[in-house]
Scaffold this active site. Structure first.
Site, PDB file in Angstrom:
ATOM      1  N   MET A 145       0.832  -1.216   0.000  1.00  0.00           N
ATOM      2  CA  MET A 145       0.000   0.000   0.000  1.00  0.00           C
ATOM      3  C   MET A 145       0.861   1.259   0.000  1.00  0.00           C
ATOM      4  SD  MET A 145      -3.256  -0.816   0.146  1.00  0.00           S
ATOM      5  CE  MET A 145      -4.164   0.497   0.954  1.00  0.00           C
ATOM      6  N   GLY A 146       1.906   1.255   0.835  1.00  0.00           N
ATOM      7  CA  GLY A 146       2.761   2.448   0.962  1.00  0.00           C
ATOM      8  C   GLY A 146       3.449   2.772  -0.351  1.00  0.00           C
TER       9      GLY A 146
ATOM     10  N   VAL B 282       1.534   1.492   8.373  1.00  0.00           N
ATOM     11  CA  VAL B 282       2.035   0.224   8.912  1.00  0.00           C
ATOM     12  C   VAL B 282       0.842  -0.488   9.566  1.00  0.00           C
ATOM     13  CG1 VAL B 282       4.345   1.180   9.342  1.00  0.00           C
ATOM     14  CG2 VAL B 282       2.656   1.171  11.197  1.00  0.00           C
TER      15      VAL B 282
ATOM     16  N   ASN C   7      -5.748   0.423   9.307  1.00  0.00           N
ATOM     17  CA  ASN C   7      -7.090   0.094   9.798  1.00  0.00           C
ATOM     18  C   ASN C   7      -7.057  -0.020  11.318  1.00  0.00           C
ATOM     19  OD1 ASN C   7      -8.937  -0.025   7.667  1.00  0.00           O
ATOM     20  ND2 ASN C   7      -8.216  -2.049   7.018  1.00  0.00           N
TER      21      ASN C   7
ATOM     22  N   SER D 244      -9.447   3.422   1.681  1.00  0.00           N
ATOM     23  CA  SER D 244     -10.021   2.206   1.102  1.00  0.00           C
ATOM     24  C   SER D 244      -9.717   2.111  -0.381  1.00  0.00           C
ATOM     25  CB  SER D 244     -11.537   2.202   1.308  1.00  0.00           C
ATOM     26  OG  SER D 244     -12.082   1.053   0.691  1.00  0.00           O
ATOM     27  N   GLY D 245      -9.643   0.886  -0.841  1.00  0.00           N
ATOM     28  CA  GLY D 245      -9.473   0.647  -2.274  1.00  0.00           C
ATOM     29  C   GLY D 245      -8.352  -0.323  -2.574  1.00  0.00           C
TER      30      GLY D 245
ATOM     31  N   LYS E  16     -14.358   4.334   8.656  1.00  0.00           N
ATOM     32  CA  LYS E  16     -13.704   3.277   7.856  1.00  0.00           C
ATOM     33  C   LYS E  16     -14.069   1.893   8.398  1.00  0.00           C
ATOM     34  CE  LYS E  16     -11.215   1.186   4.814  1.00  0.00           C
ATOM     35  NZ  LYS E  16     -10.598   0.008   5.286  1.00  0.00           N
TER      36      LYS E  16
ATOM     37  N   HIS F  60     -17.416   1.151   7.152  1.00  0.00           N
ATOM     38  CA  HIS F  60     -17.252   0.846   5.714  1.00  0.00           C
ATOM     39  C   HIS F  60     -16.933  -0.634   5.574  1.00  0.00           C
ATOM     40  CE1 HIS F  60     -14.502  -0.024   2.387  1.00  0.00           C
ATOM     41  NE2 HIS F  60     -15.091   0.942   1.696  1.00  0.00           N
ATOM     42  N   ASN F  61     -15.997  -1.119   6.387  1.00  0.00           N
ATOM     43  CA  ASN F  61     -15.603  -2.528   6.307  1.00  0.00           C
ATOM     44  C   ASN F  61     -16.723  -3.459   6.777  1.00  0.00           C
ATOM     45  OD1 ASN F  61     -13.170  -1.396   5.562  1.00  0.00           O
ATOM     46  ND2 ASN F  61     -11.944  -2.842   6.723  1.00  0.00           N
TER      47      ASN F  61
ATOM     48  N   GLU G 159     -18.844  -3.768   3.955  1.00  0.00           N
ATOM     49  CA  GLU G 159     -18.089  -4.611   2.994  1.00  0.00           C
ATOM     50  C   GLU G 159     -18.281  -6.102   3.330  1.00  0.00           C
ATOM     51  OE1 GLU G 159     -13.881  -3.368   2.372  1.00  0.00           O
ATOM     52  OE2 GLU G 159     -13.365  -5.393   3.021  1.00  0.00           O
TER      53      GLU G 159
ATOM     54  N   LYS H  77      -9.484  -9.658   9.513  1.00  0.00           N
ATOM     55  CA  LYS H  77      -8.495  -8.989  10.367  1.00  0.00           C
ATOM     56  C   LYS H  77      -9.129  -8.286  11.549  1.00  0.00           C
ATOM     57  CE  LYS H  77      -5.382  -8.165   6.503  1.00  0.00           C
ATOM     58  NZ  LYS H  77      -6.415  -7.810   5.493  1.00  0.00           N
TER      59      LYS H  77
HETATM   60  C1  6PG Z   1     -10.437  -1.504   1.935  1.00  0.00           C
HETATM   61  C2  6PG Z   1     -10.472  -2.864   2.606  1.00  0.00           C
HETATM   62  C3  6PG Z   1      -9.173  -3.100   3.295  1.00  0.00           C
HETATM   63  C4  6PG Z   1      -8.895  -4.551   3.617  1.00  0.00           C
HETATM   64  C5  6PG Z   1      -9.831  -5.114   4.598  1.00  0.00           C
HETATM   65  C6  6PG Z   1      -9.888  -6.614   4.542  1.00  0.00           C
HETATM   66  O1  6PG Z   1     -11.330  -0.737   2.242  1.00  0.00           O
HETATM   67  O2  6PG Z   1      -9.556  -1.269   1.121  1.00  0.00           O
HETATM   68  O3  6PG Z   1     -11.508  -2.917   3.527  1.00  0.00           O
HETATM   69  O4  6PG Z   1      -9.158  -2.255   4.405  1.00  0.00           O
HETATM   70  O5  6PG Z   1      -8.906  -5.291   2.451  1.00  0.00           O
HETATM   71  O6  6PG Z   1      -9.334  -4.713   5.848  1.00  0.00           O
HETATM   72  O7  6PG Z   1     -10.408  -6.997   5.733  1.00  0.00           O
HETATM   73  P1  6PG Z   1     -10.482  -8.487   6.192  1.00  0.00           P
HETATM   74  O8  6PG Z   1      -9.105  -9.079   6.054  1.00  0.00           O
HETATM   75  O9  6PG Z   1     -10.948  -8.413   7.597  1.00  0.00           O
HETATM   76  O10 6PG Z   1     -11.444  -9.141   5.246  1.00  0.00           O
END
Ligand code: 6PG
Length: 474
Positions: free
Chosen positions: A12-13, A76, A104, A130-131, A184, A187-188, A191, A262
């Site tokens: 990501m970084g 990190v 996160n 996110s993304g 966020k 958001h997850n 998701e 996670k």
């Molecule tokens: C995002 C995702 C990102 C990550 C998730 C996966 O918005 O880009 O949500 O943050 O892919 O944390 O989460 P899990 O490993 O818990 O599915």
């Protein structure tokens, strides 16, 4: 001098560093591995990116490379790695310097960091991005919270790097403390719910309707052109049409059915429970992942009872109408997942006095993030005019619910009767059924509480007055 510091040059970084450089911003990088930073610098040069990227050997060198007051983005993992970075930076920074955590992190940690750093004259921003790696490279959605004054110092480079929806950057500061990370986190949570709905639809199509994987992918592609037009539906179609290069089988069928996680989904549900906000859909999605992990138990139990889908009477395997019903159910359940998520945010905003703008949150999710969907434009318009209402009340969807509501109920029932597990469709249906019941069944709960514990209740013909039941007279 570099404008921004960036610590943590992982997947990501490095993507974010190149994105910032592409937008003409200079970035001073720090990572434990010099070769990773060098690779990013080389790649940026090969691509002819206008911004300058520099690698630094330690925190002091990074700090010396930045103009005061400094702004350092940290990418990190949350928890101990972030703690270690903050502890290293703190004694080296000067008053007014800013640390922004782009991981996160649990919003409660962010709240604690804001208080800790502000007490020492430093600034802290908790920023959800996110993304995934693709988003970090070409435009993430950015949800910030924490120190508002210091946000002004980094908003320009971050807005440049963020995804754009019709020209508007999907990048905003929403409120103080841990509010950005709270947004966020939810958001997850959404998701999790939407991904589980997609998995359940796939399961019903595969086992309930006995469709080949490729055909399911084609159906998803078609659905992605209507109300279900979203990033997750698009990549679901893509995944289902991909073959395994080793065996030639459908790739998805080669993947072990144990879902990782996670923690952000689980945290969302825990927070919602504390707030008393309905979170049944994300809770069911987290549970589904938990149960998926019990692979050995599932195999053992299947060997006793047989596979649940084998019990399907063939007459229940229907036709095209079932697929139309499934599309309708997915549309409604998706709206309900956002509705629950938004309500959790609204309640947290009231409880923590964050004064969050739900319309602005929906706007920031319109591009770049994992839950971007064509529905979000409607959602932001709705919250613009009705900031305190439930999304399910949006008149734009009234007809959808009237027409498609029975289909949601049918799909949840069909999913169960056909031996599939549809926990999020079932949770959506229960939520929908209960929310449209002016009269529920909690009168029975109250009667039982009063019968065994004299907890009292209100009579409908005498509201406001706590009374106990006649069963105590015996
Ligand atoms: C995002 C995702 C990102 C990550 C998730 C996966 O918005 O880009 O949500 O943050 O892919 O944390 O989460 P899990 O490993 O818990 O599915």
């Amino acid at each position: 001098m570099a404008q921004l510091g960036l610590i943590g040059i992982g997947v990501m970084g490095s993507a974010l560093a190149q994105n910032l450089a592409e937008n003409g911003h200079d970035v001073a990088m720090l990572d434990r591995t010099m070769s990773k930073m060098q690779a990013v610098i080389d790649s940026a040069q090969d691509q002819g990116l206008p911004g300058k990227l520099t690698a630094h050997a330690d925190a002091q060198a990074l700090i010396d490379a930045l103009p005061a007051p400094r702004a350092i983005l940290v990418l990190v993992p949350s928890g101990a790695p972030l703690r270690s970075v903050v502890d290293t930076l703190k004694p080296l920074l000067a008053k007014g310097d800013l640390i922004a955590d782009l991981g996160n992190s649990n919003y409660t940690d962010t709240q604690a960091y804001v208080a800790e750093l502000e007490a020492e004259g430093l600034e802290f921003i908790g920023m959800g991005i996110s993304g995934g790696a693709e988003g970090a490279r070409h435009g993430p959605s950015i949800m910030a919270g924490g120190s508002k004054d210091s946000w002004a110092r980094i908003v320009e480079p971050l807005s440049d790097a963020a995804a754009k929806f019709e020209g508007d950057p999907c990048c905003d500061w929403f409120g103080p403390g841990g509010s950005g990370h709270f947004i966020k986190m939810i958001h997850n949570g959404i998701e999790y719910a939407v991904m589980q709905l997609i998995a359940e639809a796939y399961g019903v199509m595969k086992h309930g309707l006995r469709m080949p994987t490729e055909d399911i992918g084609q159906k998803f592609t078609a659905w992605n052109k209507g109300h279900l037009d979203s990033y997750l539906m698009k990549i679901a179609a893509e995944v289902l049409s991909t073959k395994d290069p080793i065996t030639g089988n459908d790739m998805v069928e080669m993947i072990l059915d144990q879902a990782g996680q996670k923690g952000t989904g689980r945290w969302s549900v825990i927070e919602a429970l504390h707030l008393g906000a309905p979170s049944s859909m994300m809770a069911a999605a987290v549970e589904a992942r938990n149960i998926s992990a019990l692979k050995e138990d599932r195999i053992a139990i299947q060997s006793i009872f047989g596979a649940s889908q084998d019990a399907i009477p063939t007459e229940i395997i229907t036709n095209d109408k079932a697929l139309d019903a499934l599309e309708s159910a997915l549309i409604l359940a998706t709206i309900l997942a956002y509705s629950q998520g938004m309500e959790i945010i609204r309640r947290a905003s009231v409880a923590s006095e964050w004064n969050l703008d739900l319309a602005a949150i929906a706007r920031v999710w319109r591009a770049g993030c994992i839950i971007r969907s064509s529905l979000l434009d409607n959602f932001s318009d709705f919250f613009e005019g009705s900031p305190d209402a439930l999304l399910i009340e949006d008149p734009a969807f009234e007809k959808e619910f009237r027409v498609r509501g029975p289909l949601l109920q049918m799909v949840a029932s069909f999913g169960l009767v056909s031996g599939n597990h549809v926990p999020v469709f079932a949770a959506a249906t229960n939520y929908y059924n209960l929310m449209r019941s002016g009269q529920g069944t909690a009168n029975m709960i109250q009667a039982l509480r009063d019968r065994f514990g004299a907890h009292s209740f209100e009579r409908m013909d005498n509201l406001g007055q706590k009374v106990i039941g006649p069963w105590h007279d015996k």
